[in-house]
Design an enzyme around this catalytic site. Structure first.
Site, PDB file in Angstrom:
ATOM      1  N   SER A  53     -25.290   6.676  -7.584  1.00 40.81           N
ATOM      2  CA  SER A  53     -26.001   6.332  -8.778  1.00 40.81           C
ATOM      3  C   SER A  53     -25.252   5.928  -9.930  1.00 40.81           C
ATOM      4  O   SER A  53     -24.106   5.109  -9.767  1.00 40.81           O
ATOM      5  CB  SER A  53     -26.981   7.735  -9.270  1.00 40.81           C
ATOM      6  OG  SER A  53     -27.916   7.521 -10.301  1.00 40.81           O
ATOM      7  N   ASP A 212     -31.892   5.984  -4.712  1.00 40.87           N
ATOM      8  CA  ASP A 212     -30.880   6.751  -5.312  1.00 40.87           C
ATOM      9  C   ASP A 212     -30.422   7.785  -4.468  1.00 40.87           C
ATOM     10  O   ASP A 212     -30.969   8.650  -3.837  1.00 40.87           O
ATOM     11  CB  ASP A 212     -31.565   7.219  -6.710  1.00 40.87           C
ATOM     12  CG  ASP A 212     -30.415   8.111  -7.436  1.00 40.87           C
ATOM     13  OD1 ASP A 212     -29.331   8.542  -7.187  1.00 40.87           O
ATOM     14  OD2 ASP A 212     -30.607   7.719  -8.783  1.00 40.87           O
TER      15      ASP A 212
END
Length: 295
Positions: A53, A212
């Site tokens: 991320s 993610d």
């Protein structure tokens, strides 16, 4: 549950071979502030970096010597963005979040055609953590399962490395950013590692769609031997009030913020307190050196 935790009174950074950047959206500015303070005072990045991320993007900014450019680009992008969600898009039955254009623009500010060679030639290699959807749930079901797992782990089990996402079928994957053949592939990998539908759509990475990495683990780490664990430092972005600032768990060292990082994870408007998050990192880095916590 976390299990047995051991306090660390002093850690020699020269013994660290792997540095892990947890995800956390805007909370990752703490990582940049802390690490900028340390590197400006002689710390060298270890050979192996791992991140997901926004943590992976922060790690990248160090590899291309673009940390200040990344910070200023974020401030500029946020300053020009009045709202997170575009309600007018609903008339066309679309969900349009500002992150869909802000995050790629931010990544391009420091990882681009001009800096790609610097990334490829960097002495540190960055392994990026991704989440692959569960085969039996599909993308939508996997996002729902990952969100549920996140809430359970955060508010019930208080895990650092959760097991529930894997039980639900979500799959963890890793790719090395330095090995990307071109800038488009490298940017797509960083964006995929931060894609949280519907805020940001899933992206292709390594021949398949990914989301993610935090859906499976907010601080993903490839399989390690006991010796590798003992030379790993994880930079968390969540604050665990009952834990010391520097501790060992499952053979690894963990460094956490001294308090809850004063910034909204997902906000991307002018009021977002990027500098406060960065400054807390600087303060924690200064304290760690001054007190001998890190040396």
């Amino acid at each position: 549950m976390l299990g047995k935790i051991a306090d660390i009174h002093s850690l020699d950074l020269n013994t660290i071979d792997t540095l892990v950047f947890a995800g956390g959206g805007n909370r990752c500015w703490w990582q940049m502030g802390a690490l900028s303070f340390l590197t400006e005072r002689g710390m060298r990045l270890p050979a192996q970096l791992v991140g997901t991320s926004a943590g992976a993007a922060v790690a990248t900014s160090f590899l291309v010597q673009g940390t200040e450019k990344a910070r200023q680009a974020c401030l500029k992008l946020y300053a020009g963005n009045p709202r997170i969600f575009d309600w007018s898009a609903l008339t066309a039955f679309k969900l349009k979040f500002a992150h869909q254009h802000i995050y790629p623009a931010w990544v391009d500010a420091f990882l681009n055609a001009a800096t790609f060679t610097t990334l490829r030639d960097a002495s540190s290699r960055l392994t990026v953590g991704l989440t692959r959807p569960a085969r039996w749930l599909g993308m939508g079901g996997s996002v729902a399962a990952g969100t549920l797992a996140y809430l359970v782990d955060k508010y019930l089990w208080n895990s650092i490395h959760p097991r529930l996402p894997a039980w639900l079928g979500l799959r963890q994957d890793f790719m090395v950013l330095n090995d990307c053949p071109d800038i488009d592939t490298a940017q797509s990998l960083l964006i995929a590692a931060a894609s949280a539908p519907p805020i940001m759509s899933a992206r292709p990475a390594g021949g398949a769609h990914a989301i993610d990495g935090g859906y499976t683990d907010n601080a993903p780490i490839p399989a390690q031997s006991d010796a590798e664990r003992s030379k790993t430092l994880v930079m968390l972005t969540r604050h665990y009030p009952k834990l010391p600032p520097l501790f060992t768990w499952q053979g690894r060292a963990y460094w956490q913020p001294s308090q809850r990082i004063p910034v909204s994870t997902w906000d991307c408007t002018p009021k977002t307190t990027v500098d406060q998050a960065y400054d807390l990192g600087t303060q924690d880095g200064a304290y760690a050196l001054r007190s001998g916590l890190l040396r």
